[in-house]
Write a protein that holds these residues in place. Structure first.
Motif: not given
Length: 153
Positions: A97-123
């Motif tokens: 349940p905690a993973l689902a909520v955290a993952t949803d939060w990150v996808r909503r606020y940082f979709p570019v970071a998710v798509r870039s796999n958090f590489q470099g400055a995207n982390g």
């Protein structure tokens, strides 16, 4: 303001000589410092769960190191106080349940970071307003313990 920080090697970096700082990107670090952050909210991808994100810790940001930090020419560093009362690690954040909520939060606020796999400055990203409010609500649902029991020598 707070800071989102993707900590890829969380377990590996919990060695005594690596506690209290992270490597950063110079341009990104300057941008974050200008916002006078209070906390680093630390996330990582749990082993074997690609596409999921786990909230690992909330760490008190500091502008200067509170522990000895090895210096390397040309490297920028983010500092945190691992012994501060506000620095905590989340104990049950790896449960579904905690993973689902955290993952949803990150996808909503940082979709570019998710798509870039958090590489470099995207982390590393500034957190403000509703993003911080939602993150605080998520954190309140998790069991927490001090990041360190005592300050390192």
């Amino acid at each position: 303001m707070d800071v989102f920080f993707y900590w890829k090697d969380f377990s590996d970096d919990l060695k005594p000589d690596q506690i209290g700082w992270f490597k950063s990107h110079g341009d990104k670090l300057a941008e974050l410092q200008d916002g006078a952050p209070d906390y680093l909210w630390v996330f990582k991808t749990p082993k074997g769960l690609k596409g999921q994100v786990q909230l690992m810790a909330r760490l008190r940001w500091v502008d200067t190191p509170v522990v000895p930090v090895p210096r390397a020419p040309g490297e920028s560093r983010v500092f945190y106080d691992p012994g501060h009362a506000d620095s905590v690690r989340y104990l049950n954040s790896g449960e579904a349940p905690a993973l689902a909520v955290a993952t949803d939060w990150v996808r909503r606020y940082f979709p570019v970071a998710v798509r870039s796999n958090f590489q470099g400055a995207n982390g590393q990203h500034a957190l403000r307003g509703p993003a911080v409010q939602e993150l605080n609500k998520l954190a309140k649902t998790l069991a927490a313990e001090p990041f360190l029991v005592t300050r390192p020598a």
